[in-house]
Write an enzyme that holds these catalytic residues in place. Structure first.
Site, PDB file in Angstrom:
ATOM      1  CG  ASP A 178      22.367  -8.309 -13.952  1.00  0.00           C
ATOM      2  OD1 ASP A 178      22.914  -8.268 -12.837  1.00  0.00           O
ATOM      3  OD2 ASP A 178      21.548  -7.450 -14.337  1.00  0.00           O
TER       4      ASP A 178
ATOM      5  CG  HIS B 204      21.164  -6.312 -10.388  1.00  0.00           C
ATOM      6  ND1 HIS B 204      21.299  -6.222 -11.740  1.00  0.00           N
ATOM      7  CD2 HIS B 204      20.597  -5.149  -9.991  1.00  0.00           C
ATOM      8  CE1 HIS B 204      20.841  -5.044 -12.157  1.00  0.00           C
ATOM      9  NE2 HIS B 204      20.407  -4.378 -11.109  1.00  0.00           N
TER      10      HIS B 204
ATOM     11  CG  ASN C 112      19.412   3.770 -10.770  1.00  0.00           C
ATOM     12  OD1 ASN C 112      18.764   3.919 -11.794  1.00  0.00           O
ATOM     13  ND2 ASN C 112      19.454   2.624 -10.119  1.00  0.00           N
TER      14      ASN C 112
ATOM     15  CB  SER D 188      18.174  -2.311 -12.718  1.00  0.00           C
ATOM     16  OG  SER D 188      19.520  -1.934 -12.709  1.00  0.00           O
TER      17      SER D 188
END
Length: 460
Positions: free
Chosen positions: A54, A88, A183, A249
């Site tokens: 990430d 994130h 998404n 996520s």
């Protein structure tokens, strides 16, 4: 192909001094899973390393201190992965292995005694390339070679032959890979790569009532659903920062944590058997729909049920049950798999990753169309491509895609670019999923809803 380009990252970040107690109260998934009574007495993830590929992980956050191992930075900067400029990766790590702080305060992860291996890759909120080249295959191999038994991939993009080969390497090394579905939010949007690659657990998002989140991507690759609406997690702005978000996520992080719980309790199980446990213990959707389906996969992931004794699964095949999964986007042989591809990993024949081979074209399907027609179609397509390239170059490599759409890149101007788009002469892009309305933050005085009766709880 892949540096991560975030496009417009609409993650909700806490801008005020939100009470950590309110944050814990707001972790509805922890409550509905009844972890204190039904999960943690059995397993807390001890001894399991979960790699979070990430934006990096802030190891000094008060709810993660001591949980984060030295990792690696593949973003083009130096470091061990413990720098996070976006928040994130820190958020995902906290949902997996956060331990909170003080007296029942802060973020507690679903597997609070697991360890996090941070593997940072290039992400830019503006869609620019950081690092200039794709390092995702290296990141995957690094995670495997440094002890990760579970790999969390809460991002989307393409999956060319190099990425597929790295995924195959991880599967061959007995690692559970978990990826977010995406998404984009409509019934016609397929599951994003790398989650759609056969062998990867593809995760959809559901709300507190167990209903599928309206923006969760759908498709036959969906394996499981998990909490992904109104999720609090650790942020990167300070050691006491928090964020709130909606998205696959977060759901992906919860499924990665469940995999860690199982691997800790049953260390002799193969990755395939761990996945089978999660699949066969999933809770049926509250709408009564038949599973598997394109929204929930096999159902809502349940840590308590996945940890229960299951001799039939444990004594069954050790193979990954998702390797034979068909790719709705075609994969290496029937489409671009989110990127330009020539072969599946392995023997180079396209048969090594369980893809369904394309059937021969029949006359009734268009097999009798003349070559002249195909030639005309080819010329028209070429002219369109040339036109697009000229427009992109004249605009300085920045497109005008709509805000909030994943797939942005340096060549497409960030948000709005097609998933897996490869700009002319450039590199394929990945992006973490945009989550939640801009400015969303944990409320100062959160009032948790009362728990439903056990018979109505879709999470147990």
């Amino acid at each position: 192909m892949a540096v991560l380009a975030a496009g417009a990252l609409l993650w909700g970040l806490s801008a005020g001094p939100a009470s950590a107690d309110n944050i814990r109260d707001g972790q509805w998934a922890i409550k509905k899973y009844d972890v204190a009574n039904k999960v943690w007495p059995i397993s807390q993830g001890d001894g399991v390393v979960v790699a979070v590929i990430d934006s990096g992980v802030e190891a000094d956050h008060q709810d993660l201190a001591g949980q984060v191992l030295p990792g690696m930075d593949f973003s083009g900067e130096q470091g061990d992965g413990t720098v996070d400029k976006l928040g994130h990766g820190t958020g995902m790590a906290s949902l997996i292995a956060g331990h909170g702080h003080g007296d029942q305060a802060g973020i507690i992860g679903l597997a609070p005694k697991a360890k996090i291996l941070p593997v940072r890759i290039a992400i830019s909120p503006s869609g620019d390339i950081n690092g200039g080249q794709d390092r995702l295959p290296e990141a995957l191999r690094f995670a495997v070679d440094h002890g990760a038994k579970v790999i969390n991939m809460s991002f989307g993009g393409g999956a060319d032959s190099a990425v597929r080969a790295a995924i195959k390497y991880a599967i061959d090394k007995d690692v559970v890979l978990v990826g977010g579905a995406g998404n984009l939010g409509n019934h016609n949007t397929p599951v994003n790569y790398p989650a759609a690659v056969p062998g990867v657990v593809a995760v959809a998002a559901v709300d507190q009532q167990g209903n599928i989140w309206e923006k969760s991507n759908r498709g036959p690759e969906i394996t499981l659903a998990a909490p992904g609406v109104g999720i609090y997690s650790a942020g990167n702005k300070s050691e006491s920062d928090y964020r709130a978000a909606d998205g696959t996520s977060d759901a992906t992080a919860y499924v990665s944590a469940i995999a860690a719980l199982i691997r800790s309790k049953y260390p002799d199980l193969s990755a395939g058997q761990v996945i089978n446990r999660m699949i066969k213990s999933a809770v049926a959707p509250p709408d009564g729909s038949k599973v598997p389906n394109n929204s929930y996969g096999y159902g809502i992931a349940s840590p308590s049920k996945a940890l229960a004794p299951n001799p039939a699964v444990d004594g069954g095949s050790k193979d990954n049950p998702l390797l034979g999964r068909v790719e709705s986007q075609g994969g290496p042989d029937g489409g671009d798999g989110g990127a330009s591809q020539s072969a599946a990993p392995g023997d180079g024949s396209g048969k090594g990753s369980g893809q369904q081979q394309a059937a021969p074209l029949k006359k009734e399907d268009g097999g009798g169309v003349s070559m002249a027609v195909y030639a005309v179609i080819g010329v028209v397509a070429l002219l369109v491509i040339v036109g697009v390239v000229l427009v992109v170059r004249r605009s300085g490599g920045r497109g005008s895609g709509g805000p909030g759409a994943p797939g942005g890149s340096a060549g497409s101007g960030g948000p709005g670019g097609p998933v897996g788009y490869v700009p002319p002469g450039g590199q394929q892009q990945y992006q973490p999923y945009p989550q939640g309305p801009q400015g969303q933050q944990p409320p100062q005085y959160y009032q948790p809803e009362p728990p439903p009766p056990a018979s109505e709880n879709p999470y147990r």
